[in-house]
Design a protein around this motif. Structure first.
Motif, PDB file in Angstrom:
ATOM      1  N   THR A 102      24.257 -27.301  28.247  1.00 47.43           N
ATOM      2  CA  THR A 102      23.555 -26.036  28.364  1.00 47.43           C
ATOM      3  C   THR A 102      23.806 -25.029  27.228  1.00 47.43           C
ATOM      4  OG1 THR A 102      23.541 -26.389  30.719  1.00 47.43           O
ATOM      5  CG2 THR A 102      23.061 -24.190  29.991  1.00 47.43           C
ATOM      6  N   PRO A 103      25.047 -24.907  26.718  1.00 48.71           N
ATOM      7  CA  PRO A 103      25.253 -23.869  25.693  1.00 48.71           C
ATOM      8  C   PRO A 103      24.298 -23.986  24.505  1.00 48.71           C
ATOM      9  CG  PRO A 103      27.357 -24.738  26.390  1.00 48.71           C
ATOM     10  CD  PRO A 103      26.315 -25.565  27.050  1.00 48.71           C
ATOM     11  N   LEU A 104      23.883 -25.197  24.162  1.00 48.87           N
ATOM     12  CA  LEU A 104      22.983 -25.372  23.022  1.00 48.87           C
ATOM     13  C   LEU A 104      21.763 -24.483  23.138  1.00 48.87           C
ATOM     14  CD1 LEU A 104      22.119 -26.946  20.475  1.00 48.87           C
ATOM     15  CD2 LEU A 104      21.000 -28.557  21.972  1.00 48.87           C
ATOM     16  N   PHE A 105      21.206 -24.437  24.345  1.00 45.83           N
ATOM     17  CA  PHE A 105      19.958 -23.686  24.485  1.00 45.83           C
ATOM     18  C   PHE A 105      20.198 -22.188  24.433  1.00 45.83           C
ATOM     19  CE2 PHE A 105      19.115 -27.841  26.022  1.00 45.83           C
ATOM     20  CZ  PHE A 105      17.885 -28.110  25.466  1.00 45.83           C
ATOM     21  N   TYR A 106      21.345 -21.766  24.958  1.00 41.61           N
ATOM     22  CA  TYR A 106      21.672 -20.349  24.840  1.00 41.61           C
ATOM     23  C   TYR A 106      21.858 -19.975  23.376  1.00 41.61           C
ATOM     24  CZ  TYR A 106      22.553 -20.518  29.867  1.00 41.61           C
ATOM     25  OH  TYR A 106      22.421 -20.674  31.213  1.00 41.61           O
ATOM     26  N   ASN A 117      30.454 -13.369  24.731  1.00 45.71           N
ATOM     27  CA  ASN A 117      31.307 -13.442  25.922  1.00 45.71           C
ATOM     28  C   ASN A 117      30.767 -14.480  26.896  1.00 45.71           C
ATOM     29  OD1 ASN A 117      32.812 -11.462  24.803  1.00 45.71           O
ATOM     30  ND2 ASN A 117      31.906  -9.800  25.987  1.00 45.71           N
ATOM     31  N   GLU A 118      29.455 -14.543  26.977  1.00 47.91           N
ATOM     32  CA  GLU A 118      28.833 -15.503  27.892  1.00 47.91           C
ATOM     33  C   GLU A 118      29.186 -16.943  27.495  1.00 47.91           C
ATOM     34  OE1 GLU A 118      24.315 -16.034  28.427  1.00 47.91           O
ATOM     35  OE2 GLU A 118      24.787 -14.055  29.222  1.00 47.91           O
ATOM     36  N   TYR A 119      29.110 -17.232  26.196  1.00 45.34           N
ATOM     37  CA  TYR A 119      29.464 -18.599  25.769  1.00 45.34           C
ATOM     38  C   TYR A 119      30.923 -18.875  26.075  1.00 45.34           C
ATOM     39  CZ  TYR A 119      25.550 -17.476  22.692  1.00 45.34           C
ATOM     40  OH  TYR A 119      24.377 -17.045  22.193  1.00 45.34           O
ATOM     41  N   GLU A 120      31.742 -17.856  25.815  1.00 42.55           N
ATOM     42  CA  GLU A 120      33.167 -18.075  26.052  1.00 42.55           C
ATOM     43  C   GLU A 120      33.432 -18.322  27.530  1.00 42.55           C
ATOM     44  OE1 GLU A 120      36.346 -17.073  24.108  1.00 42.55           O
ATOM     45  OE2 GLU A 120      35.523 -15.786  22.556  1.00 42.55           O
ATOM     46  N   GLN A 121      32.661 -17.629  28.371  1.00 45.42           N
ATOM     47  CA  GLN A 121      32.811 -17.844  29.812  1.00 45.42           C
ATOM     48  C   GLN A 121      32.529 -19.294  30.173  1.00 45.42           C
ATOM     49  OE1 GLN A 121      30.254 -15.387  32.179  1.00 45.42           O
ATOM     50  NE2 GLN A 121      31.768 -13.753  32.115  1.00 45.42           N
ATOM     51  N   LEU A 122      31.506 -19.841  29.524  1.00 45.44           N
ATOM     52  CA  LEU A 122      31.138 -21.223  29.837  1.00 45.44           C
ATOM     53  C   LEU A 122      32.198 -22.205  29.361  1.00 45.44           C
ATOM     54  CD1 LEU A 122      27.341 -21.594  29.097  1.00 45.44           C
ATOM     55  CD2 LEU A 122      28.497 -22.396  31.113  1.00 45.44           C
ATOM     56  N   LEU A 123      32.877 -21.885  28.267  1.00 43.31           N
ATOM     57  CA  LEU A 123      33.710 -22.904  27.639  1.00 43.31           C
ATOM     58  C   LEU A 123      35.194 -22.581  27.593  1.00 43.31           C
ATOM     59  CD1 LEU A 123      31.305 -23.735  24.704  1.00 43.31           C
ATOM     60  CD2 LEU A 123      31.690 -25.068  26.732  1.00 43.31           C
ATOM     61  N   TRP A 140      36.767 -28.521  28.958  1.00 41.23           N
ATOM     62  CA  TRP A 140      36.607 -28.158  27.541  1.00 41.23           C
ATOM     63  C   TRP A 140      37.966 -28.046  26.862  1.00 41.23           C
ATOM     64  CZ3 TRP A 140      32.877 -27.845  23.976  1.00 41.23           C
ATOM     65  CH2 TRP A 140      33.127 -27.115  22.827  1.00 41.23           C
ATOM     66  N   VAL A 141      38.885 -27.362  27.525  1.00 43.62           N
ATOM     67  CA  VAL A 141      40.213 -27.206  26.937  1.00 43.62           C
ATOM     68  C   VAL A 141      40.871 -28.571  26.780  1.00 43.62           C
ATOM     69  CG1 VAL A 141      42.489 -26.208  27.295  1.00 43.62           C
ATOM     70  CG2 VAL A 141      40.472 -24.871  27.820  1.00 43.62           C
ATOM     71  N   GLY A 142      40.729 -29.398  27.820  1.00 45.39           N
ATOM     72  CA  GLY A 142      41.325 -30.727  27.746  1.00 45.39           C
ATOM     73  C   GLY A 142      40.734 -31.563  26.627  1.00 45.39           C
ATOM     74  N   TYR A 153      37.573 -23.666  17.299  1.00 38.78           N
ATOM     75  CA  TYR A 153      36.520 -23.091  18.147  1.00 38.78           C
ATOM     76  C   TYR A 153      36.745 -21.593  18.323  1.00 38.78           C
ATOM     77  CZ  TYR A 153      34.931 -21.685  22.818  1.00 38.78           C
ATOM     78  OH  TYR A 153      34.424 -20.985  23.874  1.00 38.78           O
ATOM     79  N   LEU A 154      37.990 -21.213  18.640  1.00 40.70           N
ATOM     80  CA  LEU A 154      38.265 -19.787  18.849  1.00 40.70           C
ATOM     81  C   LEU A 154      38.052 -18.988  17.563  1.00 40.70           C
ATOM     82  CD1 LEU A 154      41.429 -19.798  21.098  1.00 40.70           C
ATOM     83  CD2 LEU A 154      39.074 -19.347  21.746  1.00 40.70           C
TER      84      LEU A 154
END
Lengths: 380, 216, 433
Positions: A140-144, A198-204, A210-212, A272-273
């Motif tokens: 999903t993030p791709l489309f955002y 912030n929204e992307y960060e919320q997702l990931l 993701w962290v793993g 990423y961060l």
């Protein structure tokens, strides 16, 4: 078939059973190699014990073409290298030629260049984020990300008529005056953008999967990163606080306040961060820049025919992917004698083998994603 | 630093072919070296910085350490350039990396001057993180002259030297894996050399591997 | 002749049911795909298929036709026979499992006394199709996908089996029909009696059907398409059909065992009988919406198709409503049962899709660790917990609810402990020797 030396990599332990290793050929047509990268992997089960990047499928001989075009004619070609960050490429080339000729773009042009280049950095990072997440399996993030990138491309389109290969700048300044609502458009975008990041960060960021999938993957220490010549977010994620915008300020970067984000561990998660934070800082620069765009000419006084005096110059900028350098040799004619492009993707990709050893096949795509390569630039 | 840069230059070539104009980067002052070059460009009124000899602390370090091996040093557009002897390149590179802290090899590339006796400039762009300073090392090499590889000093050089070999055919000695990188392994010719025309290609390879008459 | 007719007579109805299932299942799978694409589009701020038919309603049919007439490619060096056979095996196993599923009190091909065991056994045969297909393709991607699939299925089948056992303990029978009837008698769905079991089954069934975030055997960004890489056209469609059929099967198992099968929510409560009107009303609203959209279609043909869909919905609403009229009340259970059952299955599948579009993919060793170090132990402890609860209920005459609350809390504590241990054990499992 592949001669991949494994003996001299003692840190990769092989299984006691000594199962046969298989060669997996990833690419050049593979959904996660971001173009036509071909990677030959030597696998023990699913564990990578060796790798070899085979590149050049997109080689067009850009440097050769440069020797047969005039300085201005070559400018659009550089847009085709890193085609997701064409504005940055153009900025580097134009500034390099300006340096070669000993002219400087007027202040207004430099500020507008800064704004567009920072927008381009955000756009490039957005595309990276979307595809990187897609590689790791988050659809999903791709489309955002593409939704926000679209807004930036619209600004480019309004400014110069093109969206992807913009050729936005000219040697000596700008061809087009900023359109009337440029400031307003940029401001509107920046205002929304904070919340979107912030929204992307919320997702990931907090997502356990993701962290793993990213923590401890593709680790490269600061020393190794320097040795491998890595630049840009990769070296910053390893803890080296180095950004050409700060080290050798160009365009109008010295006028603005912003931070250089760094990481600690040099793994995929830190990269990423760092990139997420870079997007925020770019937004900050844009907001400061639109507040005060100087008036005045947008083009330095240069002639229609450029004949830089003989000599050579190296100029580099902080492109979204790392240090993008142009080494131009002039022989005093209208055509460059030699243009050498230092492609960040190409040199960052060199660290791939070091990062990937000992990881699993699934991590290979995560590492390709985190390197943020564009094959147009790797192969030129 | 007393030797004249012109020493290394070939005699004036016949004017006419533009792309191979031989004016070397060093040829700033003497007009004899650059016959095809017309007068300086008209529009920029203030003259661009002319290459000037360089004689600072850094160069003194290098000179005292390597003496004759440092052929020349000059400043072009405020960028330091050091020409060094090919035979001692590895030594000098090691010194640059370890002692002078030029720890990042930004770029390694080649410029071809076919009319010159030693036709290739091998250029190493160095950067020092502690000093925030750039330095350009230059090596002059002839057609089949081997150049020592610096890939043991900076890991980056591995691919960059492969690219230089691919595009210019420079044989780096001591490189762990010197083969073509961008072009196919069996390709004939080195495309970025000046005598390789822009329309030239390895027709035999194209015919054999792509099954078409020409890639143009 | 008479003997023949007499022999077949008892099997006539099941035969009809079987034909209906085999005929409708591909269509159903196609529309689940459409539903998935639409839900995905909705979550990703886009529209999804809009071109073929109104709102893409004919897209599955177009896709099916495209797949059928596609060129059939068999890779060089493939084991042709197995390459042909493998998808058939997968789809056959998935279809066979349908035989014992009760779609309603009346609609069931065979009420086997070992129903659930049969379904579990047959549906896990599908893995042969995947492994053989991956092996026969003569491609590294396929092989890796097949290996991953085999390892994954073995690991998660265990957890799923244990989760099913927790439901079985409560029911005391394997017959799918009896299980639902017992839930009706007890007046509570087993999902509420064994929530941990239900959760474990939910997770394990996602992994079993190779759905994200456990879709490693076909992880498109790593293995291109895993075991399906070399397949194209009709055979690929068969694999696809098998995958979606499997989703329906696990959804149906979950619905039967944990969600009360064909029962209406609160089926025992007289006061909530007005819920019986819901199916009819829902269909009526859907039909009405279709008609509302008809004039907005760009092309007249599309309006026509949409009107037809609307009519279909209204007809269904009519059928669902008609059975509420007293003279037809006998058939109410059968008709409404089918509706509620399918609704539950679809909701279950919707959860699959929701997860798929939200989460990144697990890595293989993480998947294995989750399975072996967390799900299986939790499932085993859960089974023991329910056993203890039942003993308390039968021998010590505790109420069933308090007994289960106590054991469920204990199970959750164990689960929390396992999760914390797992945090600390961040060593890759693969490659360990």
């Amino acid at each position: 078939m592949a001669e991949i030396p494994t003996a001299n990599f003692p840190n990769v332990e092989t299984t006691v059973l000594g199962a046969d290793e298989i060669i997996l050929n990833m690419g050049p047509q593979h959904p996660a190699t971001h173009g036509v990268l071909r990677v030959k992997l030597k696998l023990d089960g699913e564990k990578v014990v060796g790798s070899e990047c085979i590149i050049g499928y997109l080689h067009r001989g850009v440097e050769k073409i440069a020797e047969h075009r005039s300085y201005q004619q070559f400018a659009p070609y550089v847009d085709r290298m890193d085609y997701v960050a064409a504005v940055s490429n153009g900025l580097g080339y134009c500034e390099a030629v300006e340096k070669l000729m000993g002219v400087e773009a007027p202040p207004r042009a430099r500020v507008i260049r800064t704004i567009l280049t920072e927008l381009q950095r955000i756009a490039s990072h957005l595309l990276w984020l979307g595809t990187h997440a897609l590689d790791i399996g988050a659809l999903t993030p791709l489309f955002y990300c593409l939704r926000e990138r679209e807004e930036i491309l619209k600004i480019f389109e309004k400014y110069c008529g093109a969206r992807l290969t913009t050729h936005a700048f000219r040697i000596g300044g700008l061809q087009y005056e900023a359109y009337d609502e440029l400031e307003k458009d940029v401001e509107r975008f920046c205002k929304d953008f904070e919340q979107k990041v912030n929204e992307y960060e919320q997702l990931l960021t907090e997502n356990r999967i993701w962290v793993g999938r990213t923590k401890g993957i593709g680790v490269i220490s600061a020393q190794d990163a320097i040795d491998m010549g890595a630049t840009g977010p990769i070296i910053r994620a390893s803890g080296v606080k180095w950004d050409i915008r700060k080290a050798f300020p160009y365009a109008a970067y010295d006028q603005y306040q912003w931070e250089v984000p760094t990481g600690k561990n040099g793994d995929t998660f830190d990269r990423y961060l760092v990139r997420m934070e870079e997007m925020r800082q770019s937004r900050r620069i844009c907001l400061q820049a639109i507040e005060n765009i100087p008036t005045g000419p947008i083009m330095a006084r240069i002639g229609k025919v450029l004949k830089p005096p003989p000599g050579e110059v190296y100029h580099s900028i902080e492109a979204p992917k790392g240090e993008l350098g142009y080494y131009i040799v002039s022989d005093g004619t209208t055509q460059p004698y030699r243009v050498r492009i230092r492609p960040p993707s190409f040199i960052n990709l060199e660290a791939f083998d070091k990062m990937v050893r000992g990881h699993l096949v699934a991590d290979v795509v995560a590492i390709i994603g985190t390197l943020d390569i564009v094959l147009g630039e790797v192969d030129r | 630093m007393a030797n004249d840069p012109e020493e290394k230059q070939p005699p004036a070539p016949p004017p006419g072919e533009k792309p191979v104009a031989p004016a070397p980067p060093a040829a700033g002052a003497p007009p004899a070296a650059a016959p095809p070059k017309p007068a300086a460009p008209a529009p920029p009124k203030e003259a661009p910085p002319k290459p000037e000899p360089l004689d600072n602390e850094l160069v003194k370090h290098y000179n005292s350490r390597f003496g004759e091996a440092i052929c020349e040093a000059w400043l072009d557009r405020k960028q330091a350039i050091l020409v060094v002897d090919a035979a001692r390149l590895r030594e000098i590179a090691e010194y640059s990396c370890d002692e002078e802290k030029f720890d990042l090899l930004t770029d390694l590339t080649v410029v071809d001057w076919p009319k010159r006796e030693k036709r290739f400039d091998i250029i190493l762009n160095l950067y020092s993180f502690p000093k925030n300073e750039r330095l350009r090392l230059k090596v002059w090499a002839g057609e089949n002259e081997p150049v020592p590889s610096v890939s043991g000093i900076w890991g980056t050089a591995n691919w960059l030297e492969r690219e230089a070999y691919d595009m210019f055919g420079i044989a780096f000695t001591g490189h762990p894996n010197l083969k073509r990188i961008l072009l196919p392994d069996e390709w004939q010719g080195h495309p970025l050399r000046k005598d390789y025309d822009i329309l030239t290609q390895d027709t035999a390879w194209v015919r054999e591997n792509l099954g078409i008459e020409s890639g143009q | 002749m008479d003997a023949l007719v007499n022999f077949f007579r008892p099997h006539l109805l099941p035969l009809v049911y079987a034909v209906v299932i085999v005929a409708l299942l591909p269509l159903l799978a196609g529309y689940i795909v459409l539903l998935e694409r639409k839900i995905m589009a909705d979550m990703q701020v886009r529209l999804g298929p809009m071109r073929v038919g109104p709102h893409g309603l004919l897209q599955p049919i177009a896709d099916a036709v495209k797949l059928l007439i596609k060129e059939d490619i068999i890779p060089e060096g493939a084991d042709v026979l197995i390459f042909w056979l493998a998808p058939l095996l997968s789809v056959t196993a998935a279809m066979l499992a349908m035989a014992a599923l009760p779609f309603g009190p009346a609609f069931q091909i065979a009420d086997l006394n070992i129903g659930l065991l049969f379904i579990l056994g047959i549906s896990s045969m599908g893995i042969f199709g995947i492994v053989l297909g991956g092996w026969a393709s003569n491609s590294h991607y396929s092989l890796l996908g097949a290996l991953r699939s085999a390892a994954q299925l073995v690991s998660y089948e265990t957890a799923a089996g244990m989760a099913v056992v927790s439901g079985l303990l409560l029911a005391g029978t394997l017959s799918t029909r009896r299980i639902v009837e017992l839930q009706a008698q007890q007046g509570v769905w087993y999902a509420f009696l064994a929530p941990v079991g239900f959760f474990v089954y939910l997770v394990a069934s996602i992994a079993e059907t190779n759905r994200a975030p456990f879709d490693l055997p076909e992880a498109e960004s790593e293995l291109v398409a895993g075991y399906m890489t070399e397949y194209s056209g009709f055979r690929w469609a068969l694999y696809f059909l098998a995958e979606y059929t499997n989703m329906v099967v696990v959804g149906a198992i979950a619905a039967t065992l944990f969600l009360g099968g064909w029962l209406r929510p609160f089926s025992g409560t007289r006061a909530l009988d007005f819920l019986d009107y819901a199916p009819s009303l829902l269909m009526f609203l859907l039909g009405g919406y279709c008609f509302y959209r008809v004039p907005k279609q760009p092309v007249r043909v599309q309006g026509g198709v949409l009107a037809a869909v609307g009519l279909l919905c209204l007809a269904l609403a009519g059928v669902l409503g008609a059975v509420l009229i007293p003279p037809l009340a006998d058939t109410k259970a059968a008709v409404h049962g089918g509706f509620w059952f399918l609704l539950k299955v679809f909701l279950y599948i919707y959860v699959f899709m929701w997860l798929r579009f939200t989460f990144p993919r697990y890595r293989f060793d993480q998947l294995m660790r989750l399975g072996w170090h967390f799900l299986i132990p939790v499932a085993i402890v859960n089974v023991m917990g329910i056993g203890v609860a039942l003993v308390l209920h039968w021998q010590w005459h505790w109420g069933l609810a308090p007994a289960l609350v106590v054991t469920t809390v204990a199970t959750l504590l164990v689960a929390a402990f396992l999760a914390r241990v797992g945090e600390r054990r961040q060593k890759p499992l693969v490659g360990e020797t």
